[in-house]
Write an enzyme that holds these catalytic residues in place. Structure first.
Site, PDB file in Angstrom:
ATOM      1  N   CYS A   2      10.256  14.854   6.270  1.00  0.00           N
ATOM      2  CA  CYS A   2      11.667  14.829   5.893  1.00  0.00           C
ATOM      3  C   CYS A   2      12.465  14.840   7.189  1.00  0.00           C
ATOM      4  CB  CYS A   2      12.026  16.083   5.102  1.00  0.00           C
ATOM      5  SG  CYS A   2      11.032  16.303   3.644  1.00  0.00           S
ATOM      6  N   ARG A  27      12.396   8.831   7.948  1.00  0.00           N
ATOM      7  CA  ARG A  27      11.451   9.928   7.669  1.00  0.00           C
ATOM      8  C   ARG A  27      11.357  10.232   6.181  1.00  0.00           C
ATOM      9  NH1 ARG A  27      10.388  12.906  12.278  1.00  0.00           N
ATOM     10  NH2 ARG A  27       9.806  14.720  11.036  1.00  0.00           N
ATOM     11  N   TRP A  82      11.473  13.448   1.827  1.00  0.00           N
ATOM     12  CA  TRP A  82      10.279  12.657   1.470  1.00  0.00           C
ATOM     13  C   TRP A  82       9.464  13.612   0.624  1.00  0.00           C
ATOM     14  CZ3 TRP A  82       9.527   7.619   2.103  1.00  0.00           C
ATOM     15  CH2 TRP A  82       8.255   7.083   1.906  1.00  0.00           C
ATOM     16  N   ASN A 108      11.594  20.865   6.816  1.00  0.00           N
ATOM     17  CA  ASN A 108      10.630  19.764   6.878  1.00  0.00           C
ATOM     18  C   ASN A 108       9.264  20.389   7.092  1.00  0.00           C
ATOM     19  OD1 ASN A 108       9.200  17.383   7.329  1.00  0.00           O
ATOM     20  ND2 ASN A 108       9.578  17.504   9.529  1.00  0.00           N
ATOM     21  N   GLY A 109       8.346  20.150   6.179  1.00  0.00           N
ATOM     22  CA  GLY A 109       6.993  20.688   6.335  1.00  0.00           C
ATOM     23  C   GLY A 109       6.393  21.012   4.983  1.00  0.00           C
ATOM     24  N   GLU A 488     -10.851  -4.645   8.840  1.00  0.00           N
ATOM     25  CA  GLU A 488      -9.512  -4.086   9.102  1.00  0.00           C
ATOM     26  C   GLU A 488      -9.039  -4.473  10.494  1.00  0.00           C
ATOM     27  OE1 GLU A 488      -7.252  -3.048   7.358  1.00  0.00           O
ATOM     28  OE2 GLU A 488      -5.897  -2.012   8.744  1.00  0.00           O
ATOM     29  N   LYS A 492      -5.619  -6.614  11.192  1.00  0.00           N
ATOM     30  CA  LYS A 492      -4.545  -6.155  12.094  1.00  0.00           C
ATOM     31  C   LYS A 492      -4.192  -7.256  13.082  1.00  0.00           C
ATOM     32  CE  LYS A 492      -3.103  -3.349  10.314  1.00  0.00           C
ATOM     33  NZ  LYS A 492      -3.677  -3.249   9.059  1.00  0.00           N
ATOM     34  N   GLU A 495      -2.524 -10.461  11.339  1.00  0.00           N
ATOM     35  CA  GLU A 495      -1.223 -10.346  10.660  1.00  0.00           C
ATOM     36  C   GLU A 495      -0.077 -10.095  11.639  1.00  0.00           C
ATOM     37  OE1 GLU A 495      -0.453  -7.162   7.885  1.00  0.00           O
ATOM     38  OE2 GLU A 495      -1.912  -5.874   8.851  1.00  0.00           O
ATOM     39  N   HIS A 511     -26.399 -16.248   8.904  1.00  0.00           N
ATOM     40  CA  HIS A 511     -26.207 -17.061   7.694  1.00  0.00           C
ATOM     41  C   HIS A 511     -24.985 -17.962   7.809  1.00  0.00           C
ATOM     42  CE1 HIS A 511     -29.354 -14.672   5.794  1.00  0.00           C
ATOM     43  NE2 HIS A 511     -28.825 -13.662   6.439  1.00  0.00           N
ATOM     44  N   LYS A 608       6.466  -5.608   3.535  1.00  0.00           N
ATOM     45  CA  LYS A 608       5.784  -4.315   3.597  1.00  0.00           C
ATOM     46  C   LYS A 608       5.119  -3.994   2.267  1.00  0.00           C
ATOM     47  CE  LYS A 608       4.296  -0.518   5.243  1.00  0.00           C
ATOM     48  NZ  LYS A 608       3.072  -0.617   6.046  1.00  0.00           N
TER      49      LYS A 608
END
Ligand code: AGP
Length: 613
Positions: A2, A27, A82, A108-109, A488, A492, A495, A511, A608
């Site tokens: 947050c 945040r 958040w 925040n936490g 992955e 990265k 993209e 193969h 996104k």
């Protein structure tokens, strides 16, 4: 995560707090709120949704109060949320007050033991589901005439991470603060003071800051700052730092791109997820996973569905779960799963992984599975998203907003949560030896600091980017549980740099893909400690004999003359290594794309969240 901000001074306090929140909104933006204290009266306003919603509905009485007539300083706090505990709603929005509206707090936490504390505050009346509200009532309970002493007594009892700012009608010309594991910074202005989650919120007014340290708490007044620390009794001396950032840069906390910032946030994200769920030897999911032990014990098969990076996380978990749970795991790309008329069996747990919680194909697959009365579990980073609401249960990966289109911290966040969930299930089903359970848990604990070790010096990876950024094709190879990390790493790179890259099982080279290899095709291979390392070395020979340049992720002491460039990583348990091994591949992709001058945070053609088919 947050965003929190506090102010004391003579500016238009609503303007200061709102503009601060807007730069902290990355945040979190589920809900927001503001509280101003004047003439010993607390005014509070909160709304669900983005800061602009709260701003556009501020009651007139606020404006009557907010411009100081220079006869006194105004004190106020604000928050953008958040959601972690309690869905996004007005009653869960910060700021939160005590029973008598004498204290008001933004936080925040994660207060891990908030239920235990709440159960002891029997005389108090709560109006939200949040852990933060428990904190302000605890301070109220501890108040015996000194607000600072009440704060000090309260934080002794709190477990977890917190950064909070509190104001009180008892001592109206002060901002009280405390922080542990969540960031909190004091901004020093001329005849005014600020305190916020990061410099982003204050740069408009000052570039002088005190970066509070862990376990600091204290008081900010218009002309003084007192910092104490729970570890000692003495007043602390904190240096003032000058931060020469542009406001734009500051939004990225000094990083050139959100993606790089999010790569660097991974240790904190993983720590937050571990501390929020691991208590001694126990892993706790009960406020996220609503299934009974009987239901979980009955599971005979696991299905994991996702897209893109989330699909790669699913593949890693397939290897892990089949090894530690000894039940079959089927993994599918959501856009394929939803149309292939899958055969579903009833004792299945279907897991849907999605950072955004809004990917159309993943949601369609979820809805299809739910029609078959199968248990559905979401793994998601956005509370209140469609996946979060529609799955029977959802594990929240607590990464804070991921702004960069290329997913990084959400990927490792997904992995850490599903690793912990796997151990949780293994313990529930008594299927893993106590020793192996403890070994894996201890290995997970070390991952954040191992990632910090990698991030501490990325100069070699930058050099590799400088050597290879002009290449047109890359091949990423790995075996076993690291094969999805090859996928992955390739994703990265392609993209964000638009360079063609493919991830492949190293054993599959003969193969077909080996025909591609020549001196112009760099091969990135994962050769870290593991049961298949000798097989990987054989593949290395095959690749080297076709003149490829080989970049290898490896550990100290692993040698091979076929490796041209070694990225040496801390050694960890083989089945834990994917969480670590992905980080240098994220960095390699980032530095190559940056060397090419690519639009890293918003790559062409990508969004996104793919909310359409
Ligand atoms: C990953 O870097 C990409 N941005 C993309 O593959 C992404 O993982 C995919 O679109 C799934 O998104 P989700 O996790 O929000 O469902």
């Amino acid at each position: 995560m947050c965003g929190i901000i506090g102010y004391i001074g003579r500016r238009n306090i609503v303007e200061v707090l709102i503009s601060g929140l807007k730069s902290l909104e990355y945040r979190g933006y589920d809900s927001s709120g503001i509280a101003v204290l004047k003439n010993k009266k607390i005014l509070r306003h909160r709304t669900v949704g983005k800061v602009v919603q709260m701003e556009s509905t501020i009651p007139a009485e606020f404006h009557h109060f907010v411009v100081s007539k220079n006869e006194e300083n105004l004190v106020g706090i604000a928050h953008t949320r958040w959601a972690t505990h309690g869905k996004p709603s007005e009653e869960n929005a910060h700021p939160h007050t005590d029973c008598k509206q004498k204290f008001v707090i933004v936080h925040n936490g994660i207060i891990e033991n908030f239920i235990e504390i709440k159960n002891k505050l029997t005389k108090h009346k709560f109006s939200s589901e949040t852990d933060t509200e428990v904190l302000v009532h605890l301070i109220e309970e501890k108040y015996k005439g000194s607000v600072l002493d009440a704060v000090k007594e309260a934080i002794k009892l709190v477990h977890g991470s917190f950064a909070f700012v509190l104001i009180s009608t008892y001592e109206p010309d002060k901002l009280f603060f405390a922080r542990k594991d969540s960031p909190l910074i004091i901004g020093l202005g001329e005849n005014e003071k600020f305190i916020a989650s990061d410099v982003t919120a204050m740069l408009k007014y000052t570039n002088k800051f005190i970066f509070l340290e862990n376990d600091d708490y204290g008081i900010v007044t218009i002309d003084d700052i007192k910092v104490y620390n729970t570890k000692t009794t003495a007043l602390q001396n904190r240096n003032v730092a000058v931060v020469n950032w542009t406001a734009q840069m500051a939004e990225k906390a000094g990083f050139k791109h959100f993606m790089l910032k999010e790569i660097y946030e991974q240790p904190q994200v993983l720590r937050e997820n571990i501390t929020a769920r691991v208590f001694g030897e126990d892993i706790v999911f009960n406020d996220e996973v609503k299934f009974s032990s009987a239901q979980l014990k009955k599971i005979k098969k696991i299905l994991i569905i996702g897209c893109g990076t989330s699909y790669h996380a699913a593949l890693v978990i397939k290897y892990l779960y089949e090894q530690i749970l000894k039940i079959p795991v089927e993994v599918d790309i959501a856009s394929e799963f939803r149309y292939r008329e899958p055969v579903l069996s009833k004792d299945t747990l279907a897991i849907f992984i999605s950072q955004s919680g809004e990917t159309a194909d993943t949601l369609a697959s979820l809805r299809m599975v739910k029609e078959n009365k199968i248990l559905t579990l979401g793994v998601c980073n956005v509370i209140g998203s469609s996946l979060y609401r529609e799955a029977d249960s959802t594990i929240y990966i607590r990464c804070g907003p991921e702004i960069g289109v290329a997913s990084t911290k959400a990927f490792t966040g997904q992995l850490i949560c599903l690793y912990l969930f796997g151990l949780y299930l293994a313990k529930l089903k008594s299927i893993l030896s106590e020793q192996r359970y403890q070994e894996l848990l201890n290995s997970l604990y070390k991952v954040p600091s191992y990632i910090e070790h990698i991030l501490a010096d990325t100069s070699y990876i930058k050099q590799l980017a400088e050597m290879f950024y002009m290449k047109k094709d890359f091949l990423y190879l790995a075996r076993g549980i690291n094969y999805p990390i090859a996928l992955e790493g390739a994703l990265k790179l392609k993209e964000i740099s638009y360079i063609h890259a493919e991830g492949y099982p190293a054993g599959e080279m003969k193969h077909g893909p080996i025909a591609l290899i020549d001196k112009d095709m760099p091969v990135v291979i994962i050769a870290t400690k593991g049961s298949l390392l000798q097989k990987v070395f054989s593949n290395l020979e095959e690749v080297k004999s076709r003149d490829a340049k080989v970049i290898a992720l490896t550990n100290y002491g692993i040698e091979s003359k076929s490796i041209d460039y070694k990225i040496v990583l801390p050694e960890t348990d083989e089945i834990i290594s994917p969480i670590l091994n992905v980080v240098p591949l994220q960095l390699l992709a980032y530095y190559i794309a940056d060397r090419l001058g690519c639009e890293i945070d918003q790559p062409r053609n990508l969004a996104k969240s793919v909310t359409v088919e």
